[in-house]
Design a protein around this motif. Sequence first.
Motif, short mmCIF file in Angstrom:
data_model
loop_
_atom_site.label_atom_id
_atom_site.label_comp_id
_atom_site.label_asym_id
_atom_site.label_seq_id
_atom_site.Cartn_x
_atom_site.Cartn_y
_atom_site.Cartn_z
N THR A 100 -9.19 1.78 -1.61
CA THR A 100 -9.75 1.05 -0.47
C THR A 100 -10.97 0.25 -0.91
O THR A 100 -11.51 0.45 -2.00
CB THR A 100 -10.15 2.01 0.67
N LEU A 101 -11.41 -0.62 -0.04
CA LEU A 101 -12.61 -1.41 -0.33
C LEU A 101 -13.85 -0.54 -0.16
O LEU A 101 -13.86 0.44 0.58
CB LEU A 101 -12.68 -2.63 0.57
N ASP A 102 -14.90 -0.95 -0.85
CA ASP A 102 -16.17 -0.23 -0.84
C ASP A 102 -17.27 -1.22 -1.17
O ASP A 102 -17.00 -2.39 -1.45
CB ASP A 102 -16.13 0.91 -1.88
N LEU A 103 -18.49 -0.77 -1.14
CA LEU A 103 -19.64 -1.55 -1.59
C LEU A 103 -20.25 -0.81 -2.78
O LEU A 103 -20.10 0.41 -2.90
CB LEU A 103 -20.66 -1.68 -0.46
N PRO A 104 -20.95 -1.51 -3.66
CA PRO A 104 -21.60 -0.81 -4.78
C PRO A 104 -22.59 0.22 -4.26
O PRO A 104 -23.25 0.00 -3.24
CB PRO A 104 -22.33 -1.94 -5.52
N GLY A 105 -22.70 1.33 -4.98
CA GLY A 105 -23.65 2.36 -4.59
C GLY A 105 -23.20 3.72 -5.06
O GLY A 105 -22.17 3.85 -5.72
N VAL A 136 -17.85 -7.00 -2.87
CA VAL A 136 -17.13 -5.78 -2.49
C VAL A 136 -16.42 -5.23 -3.71
O VAL A 136 -16.17 -5.95 -4.69
CB VAL A 136 -16.13 -6.02 -1.33
N CYS A 137 -16.12 -3.95 -3.66
CA CYS A 137 -15.45 -3.26 -4.76
C CYS A 137 -14.18 -2.59 -4.23
O CYS A 137 -14.06 -2.34 -3.04
CB CYS A 137 -16.37 -2.19 -5.36
N ARG A 138 -13.29 -2.28 -5.13
CA ARG A 138 -12.14 -1.45 -4.81
C ARG A 138 -12.34 -0.11 -5.52
O ARG A 138 -12.60 -0.08 -6.71
CB ARG A 138 -10.83 -2.10 -5.25
N PHE A 177 -12.42 -0.77 4.74
CA PHE A 177 -13.26 0.04 3.85
C PHE A 177 -12.98 1.52 4.11
O PHE A 177 -12.89 1.95 5.26
CB PHE A 177 -14.73 -0.32 4.05
N GLY A 178 -12.85 2.29 3.04
CA GLY A 178 -12.38 3.66 3.15
C GLY A 178 -13.38 4.71 3.56
O GLY A 178 -12.98 5.77 4.04
N LEU A 179 -14.66 4.46 3.40
CA LEU A 179 -15.67 5.48 3.70
C LEU A 179 -16.33 5.19 5.05
O LEU A 179 -16.74 4.06 5.33
CB LEU A 179 -16.72 5.56 2.60
N THR A 180 -16.43 6.23 5.87
CA THR A 180 -16.91 6.09 7.25
C THR A 180 -18.28 5.43 7.33
O THR A 180 -18.48 4.50 8.11
CB THR A 180 -16.97 7.48 7.93
N SER A 181 -19.23 5.90 6.54
CA SER A 181 -20.58 5.34 6.65
C SER A 181 -20.63 3.88 6.19
O SER A 181 -21.39 3.09 6.73
CB SER A 181 -21.60 6.17 5.88
N VAL A 182 -19.80 3.52 5.21
CA VAL A 182 -19.75 2.12 4.76
C VAL A 182 -19.18 1.24 5.88
O VAL A 182 -19.70 0.15 6.14
CB VAL A 182 -18.95 1.98 3.45
N ARG A 183 -18.15 1.71 6.57
CA ARG A 183 -17.60 0.95 7.70
C ARG A 183 -18.68 0.73 8.76
O ARG A 183 -18.86 -0.39 9.26
CB ARG A 183 -16.41 1.69 8.32
N GLU A 184 -19.38 1.82 9.11
CA GLU A 184 -20.43 1.70 10.13
C GLU A 184 -21.58 0.82 9.65
O GLU A 184 -22.12 0.03 10.42
CB GLU A 184 -20.94 3.09 10.54
N GLY A 185 -21.96 0.97 8.39
CA GLY A 185 -23.03 0.14 7.83
C GLY A 185 -22.65 -1.34 7.82
O GLY A 185 -23.49 -2.20 8.09
N LEU A 186 -21.40 -1.63 7.49
CA LEU A 186 -20.93 -3.02 7.51
C LEU A 186 -21.01 -3.62 8.91
O LEU A 186 -21.40 -4.78 9.08
CB LEU A 186 -19.51 -3.11 6.99
N LYS A 187 -20.65 -2.84 9.90
CA LYS A 187 -20.73 -3.34 11.29
C LYS A 187 -22.16 -3.73 11.62
O LYS A 187 -22.41 -4.80 12.17
CB LYS A 187 -20.23 -2.28 12.27
N ARG A 188 -23.12 -2.88 11.24
CA ARG A 188 -24.54 -3.19 11.48
C ARG A 188 -24.96 -4.43 10.70
O ARG A 188 -25.65 -5.30 11.22
CB ARG A 188 -25.43 -2.02 11.08
#
Length: 177
Positions: free
Chosen positions: A68-73, A57-59, A157-168
Amino acid sequence: MKHPLSQFLYCPECGSSRFEVHNGKSKRCADCGFVYYFNPSSATVAFILNERNELLVCRRAKEPAKGTLDLPGGFVDMYETGEEGVAREVREETGLEVKRAIYLFSLPNIYVYSGFPVHTLDMFFRCDVESAERFSAMDDVADAFFLPLSDVHPEDFGLTSVREGLKRFLTMCAVQP
């Protein structure tokens, strides 16, 4: 939030100010007939696990969602495939070399850049890297570290799609968020 087509006032073909809404996803020039379709930009997100089943994970160092936390990309460049784009972004943000990128799924998103809503299609990849132990935070990343999957909480995680992607992804890994 205003519709993104409201940001485009002049026809990109002839420069006319008679560039009018054609339908919900396009504008048409009343002078030259040019139709501009507003399509999403391509972006990538990387899930990188180490041998201890921890997620990289990244900040975020910059807005939106700075701190906020994020993923590389990030955004895919012109003439890149999604796989090439995710590999480049991982390299730019962490120094890690992607050996293999496996497409998992995609999610729509709105990424606000300098007050401008950029509609994106975020493509999520499971990435294998050469050596997950040697990395550093670079580019627009303030910090990068591994977290056990059981300690990954999408709401951090701060970005909506990353939050949803993490759930999946966590469901795919049989870890409850």
